[in-house]
Design a protein around this motif. Structure first.
Motif, PDB file in Angstrom:
ATOM      1  N   GLY A  13       0.892  -1.125   0.088  1.00  0.00           N
ATOM      2  CA  GLY A  13      -0.008   0.070  -0.135  1.00  0.00           C
ATOM      3  C   GLY A  13       0.863   1.316   0.012  1.00  0.00           C
ATOM      4  N   ILE A  14       0.594   2.253   1.171  1.00  0.00           N
ATOM      5  CA  ILE A  14       1.507   3.286   1.050  1.00  0.00           C
ATOM      6  C   ILE A  14       2.748   3.199   1.576  1.00  0.00           C
ATOM      7  N   GLY A  15       3.060   1.891   2.226  1.00  0.00           N
ATOM      8  CA  GLY A  15       4.344   1.585   2.830  1.00  0.00           C
ATOM      9  C   GLY A  15       5.654   2.372   1.920  1.00  0.00           C
ATOM     10  N   SER A 245      -4.168   3.727  20.806  1.00  0.00           N
ATOM     11  CA  SER A 245      -2.889   4.319  19.846  1.00  0.00           C
ATOM     12  C   SER A 245      -3.911   4.837  18.694  1.00  0.00           C
ATOM     13  N   ASP A 246      -4.712   4.264  17.948  1.00  0.00           N
ATOM     14  CA  ASP A 246      -5.423   4.923  17.070  1.00  0.00           C
ATOM     15  C   ASP A 246      -6.373   6.001  17.632  1.00  0.00           C
ATOM     16  N   LEU A 247      -6.844   5.790  18.882  1.00  0.00           N
ATOM     17  CA  LEU A 247      -7.501   6.959  19.439  1.00  0.00           C
ATOM     18  C   LEU A 247      -6.461   8.301  19.571  1.00  0.00           C
ATOM     19  N   GLY A 254      -4.328  12.211  13.149  1.00  0.00           N
ATOM     20  CA  GLY A 254      -4.506  11.141  12.430  1.00  0.00           C
ATOM     21  C   GLY A 254      -3.263  10.359  12.216  1.00  0.00           C
ATOM     22  N   MET A 255      -3.538   8.919  11.669  1.00  0.00           N
ATOM     23  CA  MET A 255      -2.700   8.056  11.711  1.00  0.00           C
ATOM     24  C   MET A 255      -1.333   8.506  10.876  1.00  0.00           C
ATOM     25  N   GLY A 256      -1.450   9.485   9.982  1.00  0.00           N
ATOM     26  CA  GLY A 256      -0.382   9.837   9.265  1.00  0.00           C
ATOM     27  C   GLY A 256       0.699  10.763  10.221  1.00  0.00           C
ATOM     28  N   MET A 257       0.488  11.020  11.514  1.00  0.00           N
ATOM     29  CA  MET A 257       0.917  11.662  12.460  1.00  0.00           C
ATOM     30  C   MET A 257       1.647  10.669  13.555  1.00  0.00           C
ATOM     31  N   SER A 273       2.530   4.049  12.952  1.00  0.00           N
ATOM     32  CA  SER A 273       1.495   3.187  13.552  1.00  0.00           C
ATOM     33  C   SER A 273       0.282   2.884  12.451  1.00  0.00           C
ATOM     34  N   HIS A 274       0.168   3.503  11.399  1.00  0.00           N
ATOM     35  CA  HIS A 274      -0.891   3.251  10.372  1.00  0.00           C
ATOM     36  C   HIS A 274      -0.558   1.911   9.624  1.00  0.00           C
ATOM     37  N   GLY A 275      -1.583   1.452   8.996  1.00  0.00           N
ATOM     38  CA  GLY A 275      -1.580   0.193   8.208  1.00  0.00           C
ATOM     39  C   GLY A 275      -1.048   0.718   6.700  1.00  0.00           C
ATOM     40  N   SER A 276      -1.465  -0.084   5.768  1.00  0.00           N
ATOM     41  CA  SER A 276      -1.167  -0.015   4.258  1.00  0.00           C
ATOM     42  C   SER A 276      -2.052   1.103   3.743  1.00  0.00           C
ATOM     43  N   ALA A 277      -3.138   1.426   4.179  1.00  0.00           N
ATOM     44  CA  ALA A 277      -4.139   2.702   4.007  1.00  0.00           C
ATOM     45  C   ALA A 277      -4.406   2.245   2.367  1.00  0.00           C
ATOM     46  N   PRO A 278      -5.121   1.108   2.169  1.00  0.00           N
ATOM     47  CA  PRO A 278      -5.580   0.751   0.380  1.00  0.00           C
ATOM     48  C   PRO A 278      -6.192   1.932  -0.063  1.00  0.00           C
ATOM     49  N   ASP A 279      -6.998   2.290   0.765  1.00  0.00           N
ATOM     50  CA  ASP A 279      -7.843   3.873   0.201  1.00  0.00           C
ATOM     51  C   ASP A 279      -7.217   4.574  -0.399  1.00  0.00           C
ATOM     52  N   ILE A 280      -5.867   5.143  -0.099  1.00  0.00           N
ATOM     53  CA  ILE A 280      -5.057   6.168  -0.588  1.00  0.00           C
ATOM     54  C   ILE A 280      -3.761   5.658  -1.498  1.00  0.00           C
ATOM     55  N   ALA A 281      -3.896   4.475  -1.365  1.00  0.00           N
ATOM     56  CA  ALA A 281      -2.435   3.960  -2.161  1.00  0.00           C
ATOM     57  C   ALA A 281      -2.407   4.417  -3.498  1.00  0.00           C
ATOM     58  N   ILE A 285      -0.569  10.908  -1.848  1.00  0.00           N
ATOM     59  CA  ILE A 285      -1.004  12.157  -0.782  1.00  0.00           C
ATOM     60  C   ILE A 285      -0.877  11.417   0.675  1.00  0.00           C
ATOM     61  N   ALA A 286      -0.418  10.222   0.945  1.00  0.00           N
ATOM     62  CA  ALA A 286      -0.335   9.646   2.217  1.00  0.00           C
ATOM     63  C   ALA A 286       0.892  10.560   2.852  1.00  0.00           C
ATOM     64  N   ASN A 287       0.515  10.954   4.189  1.00  0.00           N
ATOM     65  CA  ASN A 287       1.234  11.738   5.043  1.00  0.00           C
ATOM     66  C   ASN A 287       2.590  10.901   5.482  1.00  0.00           C
ATOM     67  N   PRO A 288       3.886  11.407   5.077  1.00  0.00           N
ATOM     68  CA  PRO A 288       5.087  10.616   5.498  1.00  0.00           C
ATOM     69  C   PRO A 288       5.594  11.059   6.833  1.00  0.00           C
ATOM     70  N   PRO A 326      -3.226  16.172   2.556  1.00  0.00           N
ATOM     71  CA  PRO A 326      -4.751  16.054   2.683  1.00  0.00           C
ATOM     72  C   PRO A 326      -5.396  15.735   3.995  1.00  0.00           C
ATOM     73  N   ASP A 327      -4.649  14.719   4.662  1.00  0.00           N
ATOM     74  CA  ASP A 327      -5.126  14.168   5.793  1.00  0.00           C
ATOM     75  C   ASP A 327      -5.457  15.121   6.971  1.00  0.00           C
ATOM     76  N   LEU A 328      -4.425  16.296   6.906  1.00  0.00           N
ATOM     77  CA  LEU A 328      -4.241  17.380   7.862  1.00  0.00           C
ATOM     78  C   LEU A 328      -5.060  18.663   7.406  1.00  0.00           C
TER      79      LEU A 328
HETATM   80  P1  ATP Z   1      -4.010  -1.752  10.346  1.00  0.00           P
HETATM   81  O1  ATP Z   1      -5.082  -2.482  10.671  1.00  0.00           O
HETATM   82  O2  ATP Z   1      -3.130  -2.440   9.242  1.00  0.00           O
HETATM   83  O3  ATP Z   1      -3.461  -0.942  11.180  1.00  0.00           O
HETATM   84  P2  ATP Z   1      -6.020   0.159   9.550  1.00  0.00           P
HETATM   85  O4  ATP Z   1      -7.198  -0.791   8.877  1.00  0.00           O
HETATM   86  O5  ATP Z   1      -6.161   0.608  10.942  1.00  0.00           O
HETATM   87  O6  ATP Z   1      -4.670  -0.807   9.124  1.00  0.00           O
HETATM   88  P3  ATP Z   1      -4.820   2.057   7.934  1.00  0.00           P
HETATM   89  O7  ATP Z   1      -4.340   1.481   7.105  1.00  0.00           O
HETATM   90  O8  ATP Z   1      -4.073   2.637   9.189  1.00  0.00           O
HETATM   91  O9  ATP Z   1      -6.078   1.277   8.437  1.00  0.00           O
HETATM   92  O10 ATP Z   1      -5.643   3.521   7.629  1.00  0.00           O
HETATM   93  C1  ATP Z   1      -6.941   3.983   8.585  1.00  0.00           C
HETATM   94  C2  ATP Z   1      -7.102   5.214   7.798  1.00  0.00           C
HETATM   95  O11 ATP Z   1      -6.235   6.300   8.110  1.00  0.00           O
HETATM   96  C3  ATP Z   1      -7.828   5.372   6.225  1.00  0.00           C
HETATM   97  O12 ATP Z   1      -8.624   6.041   6.139  1.00  0.00           O
HETATM   98  C4  ATP Z   1      -6.385   5.615   5.877  1.00  0.00           C
HETATM   99  O13 ATP Z   1      -6.469   6.403   4.619  1.00  0.00           O
HETATM  100  C5  ATP Z   1      -5.785   6.920   6.815  1.00  0.00           C
HETATM  101  N1  ATP Z   1      -4.439   6.758   6.677  1.00  0.00           N
HETATM  102  C6  ATP Z   1      -3.626   5.984   7.398  1.00  0.00           C
HETATM  103  N2  ATP Z   1      -2.552   6.193   7.094  1.00  0.00           N
HETATM  104  C7  ATP Z   1      -2.326   7.331   6.649  1.00  0.00           C
HETATM  105  C8  ATP Z   1      -1.272   8.408   5.995  1.00  0.00           C
HETATM  106  N3  ATP Z   1       0.192   8.011   6.415  1.00  0.00           N
HETATM  107  N4  ATP Z   1      -1.640   9.365   5.657  1.00  0.00           N
HETATM  108  C9  ATP Z   1      -2.829  10.005   5.419  1.00  0.00           C
HETATM  109  N5  ATP Z   1      -3.970   8.988   5.702  1.00  0.00           N
HETATM  110  C10 ATP Z   1      -3.743   7.718   6.395  1.00  0.00           C
END
Ligand code: ATP
Length: 346
Positions: A13-15, A245-247, A254-257, A273-281, A285-288, A326-328
């Motif tokens: 994903g965005i990794g 940690s998500d809260l 957000g997760m990008g921070m 801490s975030h996952g692969s965020a397939p919705d924005i892969a 635009i992923a926040n690094p 964009p996430d910010l």
């Molecule tokens: P996992 O279970 O693998 O931790 P997840 O299902 O919690 O993953 P994430 O991939 O962390 O999901 O994404 C959660 C939300 O945060 C998504 O809407 C994603 O687009 C947003 N998000 C995650 N990382 C980023 C990032 N680096 N920049 C912007 N948005 C992000």
């Protein structure tokens, strides 16, 4: 000159996008310091599983183990699952096999515009969540449910060794910060959590300079939103730490921070801490920032004081409201954010 062998596991994903920006920042640091980074890339994750049938090949595990530290992007894709139905998660295997028992997850607010809370400015939220990484409610993750079963169960496993080492890690971290540790548990309902709490208070007297408290996890969800400034170091079991940690990430933009470091006695893996965020892969635009801050944590763990320079560069860049992905609420691309932070180092 200090030479560090860094294993890069960009993943899925965005990794790869966010790891590329962290590498850009590390290379900018290299150009203006005595540090030298020897990067080795490793293919691990859902993509590797599709290619070769194993998300973490043994040869890769062995080679990665000889690096000084690992910088990881994100692993797993929703459509790529093991036969049991769970997602590919080799980062969890790394935590368990290298006993990376302390999941360090700093939650720091860099700009008031990043938080949904009112009345908090830069540094007003500054928490270090320490998540137990090797047992807890993730203990049963490799189990399965028989077809047609009438019930399913997972075990919340707390060992004395596991609880002691993660509590000690939390107290040690507190000594580098504001000297307070909050234990989060559910000791009023679950015997495993009462056990965890007893061990926490057995360890506490060895750290008389550190203030302690214990809070139930449900109350913690409320306090984190209402009074996040009350917390310094927070220690908790695996699943509670995963959720909180998500809260906490939501409170700081957000997760990008939200960066993280999974640390053991001999190895350490740093990743957002975030996952692969397939919705924005693939959108650029992923926040690094979370990954760049994870790289700074990696330097800190390696004992390189230059970690501070990355933190300062991130703080300077984010102080300008024009510098937002964009996430910010901004328009910067992943690359532009990385470039600005790299430029702020010099
Ligand atoms: P996992 O279970 O693998 O931790 P997840 O299902 O919690 O993953 P994430 O991939 O962390 O999901 O994404 C959660 C939300 O945060 C998504 O809407 C994603 O687009 C947003 N998000 C995650 N990382 C980023 C990032 N680096 N920049 C912007 N948005 C992000």
């Amino acid at each position: 000159m200090s030479v560090y062998r860094i294993g890069l596991m960009p993943g899925d994903g965005i990794g790869p996008d966010v790891v590329a920006e962290a590498v850009r920042v590390l290379q900018a640091l290299e150009a203006t310091s005595d540090l030298l980074f020897d990067f080795t890339g490793f293919s691990v994750g859902a993509g590797e599983y599709l290619r070769g049938g194993d998300p973490l090949p043994e040869a890769t595990f062995e080679a990665a183990g000889s690096c000084h530290a690992i910088l990881l992007g994100a692993m797993g894709l929703p459509d790529v699952r093991l036969a049991t139905g769970v997602e590919i998660a080799p980062q969890l295997d790394l935590r368990e096999r290298w006993e990376l028992y302390a999941g360090l997850r700093p939650l720091r607010l860099y700009h008031e515009a990043h938080t949904p809370l009112k009345g908090y400015g830069t540094g007003g939220i500054d928490i270090l969540l320490v998540r137990e990484n090797t047992e807890g409610l993730f203990w049963s993750r490799k189990g399965s449910v028989a077809p047609g079963a009438e019930a399913a169960e997972d075990i919340l496993h707390i060992s004395r060794k596991g609880a002691e080492r993660v509590c000690r890690a939390a107290f040690e971290q507190a000594r580098r910060r504001r000297r307070k540790v909050t234990l989060v548990d559910k000791a009023n309902v679950l015997p495993s959590m009462a056990f965890f709490r007893a061990i926490f208070f057995e360890i506490a007297p060895a750290y008389p300079d550190v203030e302690t408290e214990a809070v139930y996890v449900d109350a913690m969800a409320l306090y984190l939103v209402r009074n996040p400034e009350r917390f310094d170091v927070v220690v908790t079991e695996n699943m509670f730490g995963d959720i909180l940690s998500d809260l906490g990430a939501a409170l700081i933009g957000g997760m990008g921070m939200a960066p993280s470091g999974d640390v053991g006695e001999t190895h350490a893996v740093f990743q957002p801490s975030h996952g692969s965020a397939p919705d924005i892969a693939g959108k650029g635009i992923a926040n690094p920032v979370a990954t760049i801050l994870s790289a700074a944590m990696m330097l800190d763990w390696l004992g390189a004081p230059e970690a501070r320079r990355i933190h300062d560069a991130v703080e300077r860049v984010l102080a300008d409201p024009a510098n937002r992905t964009p996430d910010l609420g901004g328009t910067l691309s992943t690359e532009e954010m990385g470039e600005r932070i790299a430029a702020a180092l010099s």
